[in-house]
Design a protein around this motif. Structure first.
Motif: not given
Length: 415
Positions: A55-61, A198-201, A249-250, A308-313
């Motif tokens: 999905x183009x709306x995905x921050x990972x796009x 990658x991300x926190x998870x 990006x981080x 506490x958010x890493x927004x990536x957006x």
């Protein structure tokens, strides 16, 4: 799948790399850069297959997407890595002990480095070039989102190795499955160190489940403190570049901390963000200062999890604080040890911030977007380490080596 036999092949290839001189390593990396540029259409075609599934709306796009200019940038980073001196064999220490024994501490490769990463096809090239230049073999475990892109990248890497008569097992790409991840994390005796990127998870999963040593890269919960003496013009540029250069990006800005004495400057400080449709989640004071000045469709009240958010957006938090002390307390409570910046004209305040803030990279009147291996002159990076034991900050060639002691004597014995 029989992973042990695959890992054994990489282990064998890592031993062969010890016999390769630096010139040959450089030739492989430079050839890879040429192949990448020559096969730009092939890489973009493979990447488009991956993009079509996201999905183009995905921050990972944005992280996933390869363009002609980004491919040129990757090739440039490869050439930069090739131009850097290799840390392998560097003498870190030399001294003669009281008994006449010569002791030397010398830089050596880890051996086999495993890297688990998400939708970042450029990481495939970054990891290979840094590992190979520093004498390491690598086992790559990319995400399913970038599967086609990573396979195309590996094909070019193997071609560059084979053209120099080298074992292609020096770079292995695992299937994008949970089973492969589990096998890599449990590859005791084959993998010398594993690095999650990658991300926190993802990072938490690798740290919590790995049986092999891990160098932990941290998710970025990044702050800028706009202090009472901060220059407004500098602040506008720094905040804008930190937040909007690449939001996925981080090192991207997550929370802006503004000194209460500068609350009237918040509309001007955030004006460039409004032009780029950044949603601001502000505390009560910040919200009141921006209401009527910042587009209402982009202004939100801060929520319980905002800090506490890493927004990536195109989103970020905004909190008004009363002092440097309060800003530091907020960062200590919510930061991730990645990158922090202060905008101030007060040298003493800047030095106190630099001394007390807990982060791998600390900036004064500069955007956090500079936290990047290439920007630090490392050519490229494996990731940003936020841990304190071992490498910290962007990890390049030197950080991918360990050391051993060499001792030479003339028959001395211990009493």
């Amino acid at each position: 799948m029989e992973y042990d036999s695959l890992f054994a092949k990489v282990k064998k290839a890592s031993a062969e790399l010890l016999l390769i001189d630096e010139d040959k390593r450089n030739r492989v990396i430079l050839r890879l850069a040429d192949l990448l540029e020559e096969h730009t259409p092939l890489m973009i075609e493979a990447n488009e297959k991956d993009l079509a599934k996201m999905d183009k709306g995905n921050p990972l796009y944005d992280r996933l997407q390869l363009t002609e200019s980004r491919i040129k940038g990757i090739a440039s980073d490869l050439r930069h890595v090739a131009s850097l001196p290799s840390p392998v064999g560097e003498e870190l220490e030399r001294r003669v002990l009281p008994n006449g024994i010569l002791l030397r501490r010398v830089s050596v490769p880890f051996g086999v480095i495993g890297v688990v990463y998400e939708a970042r096809p450029n990481v495939t090239f970054d990891v290979f070039s840094i590992c190979f230049k520093s004498g390491n073999a690598c086992i790559l475990k990319g995400g399913k989102d970038a599967e086609e892109s990573n396979l195309a990248a590996l094909e070019l890497i193997h071609r560059a190795l084979k053209e120099e008569g080298l074992n292609p097992d020096a770079a292995m790409l695992l299937p994008s499955t949970h089973e492969a991840t589990a096998a890599l994390l449990g590859a005791v005796g084959y993998v010398d160190v594993c690095i999650p990127r990658g991300g926190r998870r993802l990072i938490d999963f690798v740290r919590d489940n790995a049986k092999v040593p891990v160098i932990e890269t941290g998710a970025g919960v990044v702050h800028i403190y706009f202090a009472s003496s901060g220059d407004l013009e500098i602040g506008e540029r720094v905040v804008d570049n930190s937040k909007t250069r690449r939001v996925s990006v981080c090192n991207s800005l997550d929370t802006l901390l503004a000194d209460r004495s500068r609350i009237s400057d918040l509309p001007a400080l955030t004006a460039p963000l409004a032009e780029k449709n950044v949603e601001i989640y502000a505390d009560e004071e910040g919200y009141a200062a921006l209401e009527g000045h910042y587009p209402s469709r982009l202004l939100r009240q801060a929520q319980e999890d905002t800090w506490d958010r890493e927004w990536m957006d195109y989103k970020m938090g905004l909190r008004v604080v009363g002092s440097l002390e309060e800003a530091l307390a907020h960062i200590a409570a919510h930061g991730s040890g990645h990158s922090e910046s202060i905008i101030t004209s007060d040298r003493r305040e800047a030095e106190e911030f630099q001394k007390r803030v807990d982060a791998s990279s600390v900036y004064l009147n500069l955007p956090t977007s500079f936290t990047d291996g290439a920007q630090f002159g490392l050519g490229a990076e494996i990731g940003i380490s936020t841990q304190k034991l071992g490498p910290r900050g962007p990890m390049g060639l030197r950080e991918m080596t360990t050391y051993r002691y060499y001792l030479e004597g003339e028959g001395q014995t211990r009493h």
